[in-house]
Design an enzyme around this catalytic site. Structure first.
Site, PDB file in Angstrom:
ATOM      1  N   GLN A   1      -2.560   2.555   9.449  1.00 59.25           N
ATOM      2  CA  GLN A   1      -1.590   3.139   8.965  1.00 59.25           C
ATOM      3  C   GLN A   1      -0.755   4.010   9.815  1.00 59.25           C
ATOM      4  O   GLN A   1       0.979   3.752  10.103  1.00 59.25           O
ATOM      5  CB  GLN A   1      -1.332   3.655   8.015  1.00 59.25           C
ATOM      6  CG  GLN A   1      -1.805   2.541   6.366  1.00 59.25           C
ATOM      7  CD  GLN A   1      -3.571   2.446   6.989  1.00 59.25           C
ATOM      8  OE1 GLN A   1      -3.871   3.285   8.106  1.00 59.25           O
ATOM      9  NE2 GLN A   1      -4.412   2.957   5.354  1.00 59.25           N
TER      10      GLN A   1
ATOM     11  N   ASN B   1      -5.586  11.977  -0.217  1.00 61.34           N
ATOM     12  CA  ASN B   1      -4.906  11.356   1.014  1.00 61.34           C
ATOM     13  C   ASN B   1      -5.998  10.154   2.011  1.00 61.34           C
ATOM     14  O   ASN B   1      -6.819  10.643   1.573  1.00 61.34           O
ATOM     15  CB  ASN B   1      -4.041  12.142   1.611  1.00 61.34           C
ATOM     16  CG  ASN B   1      -2.883  11.330   2.186  1.00 61.34           C
ATOM     17  OD1 ASN B   1      -1.961  10.646   1.068  1.00 61.34           O
ATOM     18  ND2 ASN B   1      -2.829  11.980   3.344  1.00 61.34           N
ATOM     19  N   LYS B   2      -5.197   9.716   1.773  1.00 67.81           N
ATOM     20  CA  LYS B   2      -5.450   8.918   3.426  1.00 67.81           C
ATOM     21  C   LYS B   2      -6.702   9.680   4.517  1.00 67.81           C
ATOM     22  O   LYS B   2      -6.796  10.823   4.702  1.00 67.81           O
ATOM     23  CB  LYS B   2      -4.810   8.041   4.481  1.00 67.81           C
ATOM     24  CG  LYS B   2      -5.512   7.413   5.561  1.00 67.81           C
ATOM     25  CD  LYS B   2      -6.239   6.441   5.300  1.00 67.81           C
ATOM     26  CE  LYS B   2      -5.484   5.256   4.140  1.00 67.81           C
ATOM     27  NZ  LYS B   2      -6.693   4.321   3.390  1.00 67.81           N
TER      28      LYS B   2
ATOM     29  N   ARG C   1       0.804  -1.079   0.004  1.00 65.43           N
ATOM     30  CA  ARG C   1      -0.541  -0.050  -0.078  1.00 65.43           C
ATOM     31  C   ARG C   1       0.907   1.494  -0.086  1.00 65.43           C
ATOM     32  O   ARG C   1       2.054   1.026  -0.011  1.00 65.43           O
ATOM     33  CB  ARG C   1      -1.156   0.151   1.353  1.00 65.43           C
ATOM     34  CG  ARG C   1      -0.246  -0.439   2.263  1.00 65.43           C
ATOM     35  CD  ARG C   1      -0.068   0.266   3.696  1.00 65.43           C
ATOM     36  NE  ARG C   1       0.211   1.911   3.908  1.00 65.43           N
ATOM     37  CZ  ARG C   1       0.867   2.740   3.972  1.00 65.43           C
ATOM     38  NH1 ARG C   1       2.227   1.878   3.487  1.00 65.43           N
ATOM     39  NH2 ARG C   1       0.538   3.711   2.926  1.00 65.43           N
ATOM     40  N   GLY C   2       0.022   2.442  -0.281  1.00 66.81           N
ATOM     41  CA  GLY C   2       1.120   3.085  -0.395  1.00 66.81           C
ATOM     42  C   GLY C   2       0.873   3.938  -1.805  1.00 66.81           C
ATOM     43  O   GLY C   2       1.351   2.802  -2.671  1.00 66.81           O
ATOM     44  N   ALA C   3       0.748   4.717  -2.214  1.00 59.73           N
ATOM     45  CA  ALA C   3       0.362   4.802  -3.617  1.00 59.73           C
ATOM     46  C   ALA C   3       1.559   4.583  -4.442  1.00 59.73           C
ATOM     47  O   ALA C   3       1.758   4.060  -5.750  1.00 59.73           O
ATOM     48  CB  ALA C   3       0.450   6.783  -4.583  1.00 59.73           C
TER      49      ALA C   3
ATOM     50  N   ARG D   1      -7.895  -1.442  -7.049  1.00 56.43           N
ATOM     51  CA  ARG D   1      -7.732  -0.139  -5.895  1.00 56.43           C
ATOM     52  C   ARG D   1      -8.144   1.294  -6.592  1.00 56.43           C
ATOM     53  O   ARG D   1      -7.353   1.107  -8.186  1.00 56.43           O
ATOM     54  CB  ARG D   1      -6.861   0.607  -5.133  1.00 56.43           C
ATOM     55  CG  ARG D   1      -6.289  -1.073  -3.708  1.00 56.43           C
ATOM     56  CD  ARG D   1      -5.488  -0.462  -3.209  1.00 56.43           C
ATOM     57  NE  ARG D   1      -6.400   0.547  -2.278  1.00 56.43           N
ATOM     58  CZ  ARG D   1      -6.042   1.169  -0.652  1.00 56.43           C
ATOM     59  NH1 ARG D   1      -4.758   0.555  -0.552  1.00 56.43           N
ATOM     60  NH2 ARG D   1      -6.966   1.584  -0.266  1.00 56.43           N
TER      61      ARG D   1
ATOM     62  N   ASP E   1      -2.431  10.897  -3.145  1.00 51.85           N
ATOM     63  CA  ASP E   1      -2.933   9.768  -3.655  1.00 51.85           C
ATOM     64  C   ASP E   1      -3.058  10.233  -5.230  1.00 51.85           C
ATOM     65  O   ASP E   1      -2.739   8.965  -5.885  1.00 51.85           O
ATOM     66  CB  ASP E   1      -3.917   8.576  -3.388  1.00 51.85           C
ATOM     67  CG  ASP E   1      -3.715   7.315  -2.043  1.00 51.85           C
ATOM     68  OD1 ASP E   1      -3.543   8.431  -0.848  1.00 51.85           O
ATOM     69  OD2 ASP E   1      -2.884   6.802  -1.754  1.00 51.85           O
TER      70      ASP E   1
HETATM   71  C1  LIG Z   1       3.874   8.013  -0.285  1.00 56.92           C
HETATM   72  S1  LIG Z   1       2.461   7.247   0.085  1.00 56.92           S
HETATM   73  C2  LIG Z   1       1.486   8.736   0.518  1.00 56.92           C
HETATM   74  C3  LIG Z   1       0.013   7.745   0.204  1.00 56.92           C
HETATM   75  O1  LIG Z   1      -0.806   6.992  -0.520  1.00 56.92           O
HETATM   76  C4  LIG Z   1      -0.909   7.859   2.091  1.00 56.92           C
HETATM   77  O2  LIG Z   1      -0.415   8.874   2.322  1.00 56.92           O
HETATM   78  C5  LIG Z   1      -1.556   6.876   1.650  1.00 56.92           C
HETATM   79  O3  LIG Z   1      -3.070   7.613   2.322  1.00 56.92           O
HETATM   80  C6  LIG Z   1      -1.588   5.579   1.767  1.00 56.92           C
HETATM   81  O4  LIG Z   1      -3.279   4.986   1.879  1.00 56.92           O
HETATM   82  P1  LIG Z   1      -3.355   3.448   2.049  1.00 56.92           P
HETATM   83  O5  LIG Z   1      -5.019   2.724   1.946  1.00 56.92           O
HETATM   84  O6  LIG Z   1      -2.267   3.154   3.031  1.00 56.92           O
HETATM   85  O7  LIG Z   1      -2.828   3.118   0.437  1.00 56.92           O
END
Ligand SMILES: CSC[C@@H](O)[C@@H](O)C(=O)COP(=O)(O)O
EC number: 5.3.1.23
Length: 358
Positions: A207, A258-259, A57-59, A100, A248
């Protein structure tokens, strides 16, 4: 790169290709911080599940995984012509693309792999496969440099000793290395900046608590975990001098998804006159998306709110729950968007476009 090693940070590759095993090796982020387990992924179904379940996970890390996935998905193809191989590739692309919806890096990486495949159209099937493998590797290697550059630009905005608030995890395990929002923390630590980082726990999937607190602590960074609803008090108490978050998908007008919970942090930061910075590789900026309301916000299962991570349910059986996974921070709340090409200030349409031409 050495700077990162010097500070003793967990130099951990959350996604990589193991050529001998012919597999994608993924750190299962759902098990952290209790267990550091790597998964060997060979089947597309397993990769889809790993992305969907946030094992990876994480973009940027999702983009890297998708790049390798596009290669692994066609690697054993029996196709003998470009046209047949392309048909198989399209199936892999569409399948992985359905794992996703919000992080644009997933689609960015698949598009990039497709463009490379088309460039190689007049080559043999075997050399097209090799080209896809090297493109996927390039995506991962470039991400390291991109994150380091974001980290250096972001660091230029920060002062030693500052308190930094961050939300979710935009750290090394969400990228090839360094992270985006956490990159300046690591680079600053090597320069003796002595930041005090506050990590929002980031409900519902935690997270911030499980991943950000873990990786910063492993790296010897001064990190304090807070519940999401404590962000206001730490700001009011003067503990926070800047907010740094990842993202994201950034729309052309600067609205940034973002999250979930990020936009609330931005609203509070504005109230307390604290700069709010979004760290965004160009791969996360979607100039085809004009504004935040066009960004597809992933809805996840109610169970993530009512019972996941707890031994007993945390809510009455059958209660309704609403679980949007991301929110969009209005561009007016964002002090600057930090990219690998420089720092973009409002008006964002203009400044972000400039970044693409550098
Ligand atoms: C460098 S990662 C940036 C974003 O992807 C991060 O802040 C985020 O919101 C991730 O969400 P996730 O649902 O854990 O994939």
């Amino acid at each position: 790169m050495e700077k990162f090693m010097e500070v003793g940070a967990t130099v951990i590759q959350s996604v990589r290709l193991d050529e001998e095993k012919d597999a994608l090796i993924i750190l299962d982020q759902t098990l952290l911080p209790n267990e550091k387990r790597f998964l060997e992924i060979k089947k597309m179904e397993d990769l889809w599940e790993a992305i969907h379940s946030l094992r990876v996970r994480g973009a940027p890390a999702i983009g890297i995984a998708a790049g390798y996935g596009a290669y692994l998905g066609i690697k054993d193809s029996a196709a003998t012509t470009f046209a047949d191989l392309y048909e198989e590739f399209k199936k892999v692309r569409d399948y992985l693309g359905s794992s996703r919806p919000t992080a644009v890096n997933l689609f960015w990486a698949l598009d990039r792999m497709e463009a490379r495949l088309k460039e190689e159209a007049d080559q043999s099937v075997e050399s097209i496969k090799d080209a896809l493998k090297s493109e996927a590797e390039k995506i991962r290697m470039e991400d390291e440099q991109v994150c380091e550059a974001i980290g250096n630009y972001a660091l230029s905005l920060l002062e030693p000793g500052w308190g930094i608030l961050t939300h979710c995890n935009a750290g090394t395990i969400a990228t090839a290395k360094y992270g985006t929002a956490l990159a300046p923390i690591y680079l600053g630590q090597a320069e003796g900046y002595d930041f005090k980082v506050y990590a929002d726990e980031t409900r519902p999937l935690l997270q911030g608590a499980r991943l950000t607190a873990w990786e910063l602590k492993e790296a010897g960074v001064d990190v304090t975990l807070i519940c999401d609803n404590m962000a206001s008090i730490v700001m009011k108490e003067g503990r926070i001098q800047a907010v740094l978050v990842g993202c994201d998908r950034v729309a052309a007008n600067g609205d940034a998804a973002n999250k979930i919970g990020t936009s609330g942090v931005a609203i509070m930061a504005k109230h307390y006159q604290i700069p709010f910075y979004v760290c965004a590789p160009l791969s996360t900026i979607d100039m085809t998306c004009s504004a935040g309301e066009k960004i597809h916000i992933e809805l996840r299962s109610e169970e993530e709110i009512t019972s996941k991570w707890y031994e007993k349910p945390m809510a009455p059986a059958g209660v309704k729950a609403y679980n949007p996974c991301f929110d969009v921070t209005d561009h007016e709340l964002i002090t600057a968007i930090i990219t690998e090409k420089g720092i973009a200030y409002p008006p964002y349409h203009e400044s972000l476009s400039t970044m693409f031409n550098k």
